[in-house]
Design an enzyme around this catalytic site. Structure first.
Site, PDB file in Angstrom:
ATOM      1  N   ASP A 457       0.772  -1.135   0.029  1.00 54.02           N
ATOM      2  CA  ASP A 457      -0.017   0.006  -0.004  1.00 54.02           C
ATOM      3  C   ASP A 457       0.728   1.327   0.107  1.00 54.02           C
ATOM      4  O   ASP A 457       2.221   1.082   0.244  1.00 54.02           O
ATOM      5  CB  ASP A 457      -0.837  -0.019   1.258  1.00 54.02           C
ATOM      6  N   ASP A 767      -0.249  -1.214   6.374  1.00 61.34           N
ATOM      7  CA  ASP A 767      -0.582  -0.805   7.761  1.00 61.34           C
ATOM      8  C   ASP A 767      -2.013  -0.584   8.454  1.00 61.34           C
ATOM      9  O   ASP A 767      -2.093  -0.740   9.604  1.00 61.34           O
ATOM     10  CB  ASP A 767       0.344   0.732   7.961  1.00 61.34           C
ATOM     11  N   ASP A 771      -5.932  -2.990   5.124  1.00 63.71           N
ATOM     12  CA  ASP A 771      -4.967  -4.053   4.308  1.00 63.71           C
ATOM     13  C   ASP A 771      -4.983  -5.517   5.039  1.00 63.71           C
ATOM     14  O   ASP A 771      -4.669  -6.345   4.420  1.00 63.71           O
ATOM     15  CB  ASP A 771      -3.587  -3.433   4.700  1.00 63.71           C
TER      16      ASP A 771
END
Ligand code: ATP
Ligand code: CA
Length: 825
Positions: A457, A767, A771
């Site tokens: 990400d 994080d 996710d």
């Protein structure tokens, strides 16, 4: 107040030096009061410390009222008074714990509801507990600390015994004993012990080494679980929002909960909105439970916040909670075998079995040959000649046949093979720790070296997550330092509401009385709040006083926006504010504000100009957040036809207030790390929730998209597009994708599943709560240790302790990892 006070030592000299005859009536009273307190304090100082703790008098209001030391600010003084309430001595910790465990609303109402409990626990709902050392230690003495008893760690002996239980070891030991016996029998004690003895030594070595390495591994896991259990929680103490360790939490503390957090103790819902809790780790029930102040204010430690935000009053901690009991009964199992270990174990036992079978066959054949007279000695005489053969000779012959079979077994069993893996794993784990990677699940150690794709990400992994508003557009006008003063006060007011009331963050003073503000919340929230305070002159307290919040739709990664319905107390009018991803908010607007406060209709032309503004900001790698507003009548707030008829805020016909651009710089070294991965043949894909133009800009900065190459069709997609492909299309196109923007948590998961289907070994780094599904699905999930949410960490295999993508690249780089390590053996 501080001006009127006299410093203590001045006071004493004044009172001591003045003779009684010259004193006025008021001065005499002062003197009497002073001596009373002075002598009382002197008496207290000679009391033993334990008794001092229980002496409530120390925190009594009278004492505070007469404290004549100068104070820096009156507001701090006020806070101090409000948080120095004492704990009700009748408050029974066990009763409180039972009340939460049983969701006992009756007892709660007997205690005066959540406020009643807060009062009895000496907590001010706004300022928290006093929180000084004395207060904290008193609370943990009365109600316990937030830790649980763990079963004692297993000693070395346990692992030695464990190693003995292995069947191959047992077989080898039997063989060694036989071999020793036969050897001595055949060659005498002097020389005959060599073979058996050396097998014993080898087995002994294997046992010692594997027991020792397992023992060390268990120790290391204990150490790691201590690190990963030491979660930071946000509390308010003495009117300040602080981050403290979960172990320092005490009964009476007020904890701030937000989406993705693990609830750190048992408690009661004090304040908050739209709170949904996932209690599956406690009850196994996968449906989210709604928690509010009226119907269900009970919160259990160990469960996770699935949506919304809240403030929780801690009422029981550590072993008094169901979670504590459960955790203390579970001993951490570090004996988990990795797939490679499991395969090698199986291989060893198969080879062992084949060896045994062959040995048995050899034994049978040799015995048959011997006893049927088919063997002859050096002189060509039959070795076995029925009853004529000496019994001693028969015994010797049988012994040497059995010894031959035993040798086959010993040679066949590759006992060192699994041990080699164990040792390599231990080495690999240790090395990863120095690379700032904490292994949560051992099997990941094997896979990580063979990853072929990394899905990462953006926010917080590739970027620093240190956000700052650097651009601001109001209508079609870009506001710069000099033009902030031109903004109409009505517009400023609207921004104050839209930022100050529609947030999960907070603003507090760094030090009592100082003008430096301290911001807390998610990085995006902090950036917006600090901008509103510093550039737009927002005063959080004042805004909160003027309005009451009626309903909140909290931010989540699927909706990418948050909204509030508020009521102005002065005239009872209701207003809606939205804040979120710029193009999503823009789509909800039909008008826009100009900086002078005039509302303009947004026709086709105006809308495309606004879109251009967003594109422009995003292309310079800014994250764009827009604000929208509308005054509504209360009836206008729609209800969706959910069973619970949850309130929903109006989402169309709004007026755009403005758009801010937030800078979040790339982490230094990311570009090199990306390059290193790519040159090692590992592909990198960015999957982000952010705008496609921002994503593209950051991807180019990091080297995921090449600056010198034209972005080809299909390299950059949006989440919706990917979601709407058919399965075949997805499989066909997935390899080409380098950036996926505006993705929901589900899109991230879909991408990982798709890549796995194509035979890739997928690593995911992330994080956020968004996710978590992808992290769980990945072959290797890596989460961020500092900024990462608890949910993300729990779903991952490896935690990157320094949050740095460079560490991710080191961990995942193929090369001297376990696989190659194994091949060396
Ligand atoms: N607190 C917030 N309030 C309103 N909108 C927000 C907030 N935080 C983020 N946004 C908007 O939502 C968008 C997406 O957020 P999301 O959580 O899905 O992704 P992210 O975690 O920030 O990015 P990444 O997936 O790269 O880590 C952001 O681009 C931003 O425009
Ligand atoms: Ca993120």
């Amino acid at each position: 107040m501080s001006d009127t006070k006299i410093p203590r030592y001045n006071c004493s000299t004044l009172l001591i030096n003045v003779t009684t005859s010259t004193l006025t009536k008021a001065q005499k009273r002062w003197r009497l009061a002073y001596w009373t307190i002075y002598s009382f304090r002197a008496m207290l100082s000679v009391l033993p410390k334990g008794r001092l703790l229980s002496a409530e008098i120390l925190t009594s209001h009278d004492y505070i009222a007469l404290d004549v030391e100068p104070e820096p600010s009156s507001s701090h003084d006020e806070a101090n008074k409000l948080v120095s309430n004492s704990i009700d001595p009748d408050m029974d910790g066990i009763r409180l714990a039972e009340m939460v465990k049983n969701k006992d609303s009756h007892t709660l109402s007997l205690l005066g509801g959540v406020e009643g409990v807060a009062n009895a626990l000496g907590t001010n709902p706004e300022y928290g507990i006093n929180g000084n050392d004395e207060d904290v230690s008193r609370r943990s003495q009365l109600f316990g600390a937030n830790t649980y008893h763990k079963p004692p760690p297993k000693g070395l002996l346990h692992f030695v015994l464990e190693a003995f239980k292995d069947t191959t070891i047992l077989i080898l030991l039997v063989c060694a004993a036989l071999s020793l016996g036969f050897g001595i029998k055949e060659h005498g004690a002097e020389e005959g012990w060599y073979e058996g003895g050396s097998i014993f030594v080898a087995v002994f070595l294997v046992i010692v080494v594997s027991a020792f390495s397992n023992f060390r591994q268990a120790r290391q896991f204990d150490k790691l679980s201590k690190i990963s259990n030491n979660i930071k929680v946000e509390v308010v103490r003495e009117a300040r929002r602080l981050q403290i360790s979960i172990f320092d939490l005490v009964v009476g503390d007020i904890v701030f909960l937000k989406i993705g957090d693990q609830i750190p103790a048992d408690g009661l819902f004090l304040d908050g909105h739209s709170l949904q809790v996932d209690e599956s780790s406690m009850t196994g029930e996968s449906d989210h439970v709604e928690v509010d102040s009226t119907n269900n204010p009970f919160l259990f430690s160990g469960s996770k916040v699935a949506d919304g935000y809240a403030q929780m009053l801690v009422v029981s901690v550590g072993m008094n909670t169901a979670w504590g009991e459960m955790m203390s009964s579970i001993s951490s199992d570090s004996n988990e075998r990795t797939p490679l270990q499991a395969r090698l174990d199986k291989l060893t036992s198969t080879i062992g079995k084949v060896g045994l079978a062959v040995a048995f066959l050899v034994l049978v054949v040799l015995l048959a040959r011997y006893f049927t007279g088919n063997t002859k000695d050096e002189n060509g005489i039959k070795e076995y000649n029925g009853s004529n053969t000496d019994i001693d000779d028969v015994f010797n012959a049988v012994v040497s046949i059995v010894a031959a079979a035993v040798t086959i077994v010993v040679v066949a069993i590759p006992e060192g093979l699994p041990l080699a893996v164990t040792l390599t794993l231990a080495y690999s784990m240790k090395r990863m720790m120095t690379d700032q990677a904490m292994v949560r699940k051992l099997p990941a150690c094997e896979t990580m070296g063979s990853a072929t794709v990394i899905c990462t990400d953006k926010t917080g992994t590739l970027t620093l997550n240190q956000m700052k508003v650097t651009k601001f557009w109001l209508g079609q006008e870009s506001i710069v330092q000099e033009t902030y003063c031109k903004i109409a006060s009505s517009i400023r007011d609207l921004f104050h509401q839209g930022v100050g009331l529609n947030t999960t963050g907070s603003v507090s003073k760094l030090k009592p009385g100082s003008s430096v503000a301290e911001f807390s919340g998610s990085p995006t929230e902090k950036a917006v709040l600090s901008w509103a305070v510093l550039e737009m002159g927002m005063e959080m307290d004042k805004v909160k006083q003027k309005y009451s919040i009626l309903h909140v739709e909290t931010f989540n990664s699927e909706k990418k926006r948050s909204g509030v319905l508020i009521r102005r107390k002065a005239d009872n009018t209701t207003h809606i504010h939205w804040k979120g991803a710029a193009e999503i908010i823009l789509a909800m607007c039909s008008h826009y504000y100009e900086s002078n406060g005039v509302i303009k209709s947004m026709d086709g032309n105006g809308r495309s100009q606004m879109e251009n503004i967003i594109h422009g900001m995003a292309a310079s790698s800014l994250r764009c957040i827009a604000f929208a507003y509308k005054q509504v009548s209360e009836e206008e707030t729609a209800y969706n036809n959910d069973v619970k008829a949850r309130q929903r805020l109006k989402e169309e016909g709004l007026t755009l207030l403005g758009i801010v651009g937030i800078k979040d710089p790339c982490r230094p070294g990311v570009q090199k790390a990306v390059e290193a991965c790519q040159s090692a043949g590992v592909e990198i894909k960015m999957i982000t929730g952010d705008n496609v133009f921002t994503a593209k800009a950051i991807a180019t900065e990091c080297g995921i998209l090449r600056l010198d190459q034209q972005v080809e069709k299909g390299e950059v997609v949006e989440g919706v597009e990917f979601r709407n492909y058919t399965d075949e299309e997805r499989i066909q196109k997935v390899d080409k994708i380098r950036v996926m923007a505006r993705s929901s948590p589900f899109d991230k998961l879909l991408m990982v599943q798709c890549l796995k289907k194509k035979g890739h070994v997928v690593a995911v780094t992330g994080d956020g709560t968004n996710d978590a599904p992808a992290l769980k699905e990945a072959d290797v999930g890596l989460s961020m240790g500092i900024q990462g949410t608890e949910v993300a960490k729990e779903s991952s295999d490896i935690v990157i302790l320094d949050d740095d993508f460079t560490s991710v690249a080191t961990v995942l780089s193929p090369g001297d990892q376990l696989h190659s390590g194994c091949f060396c053996w």
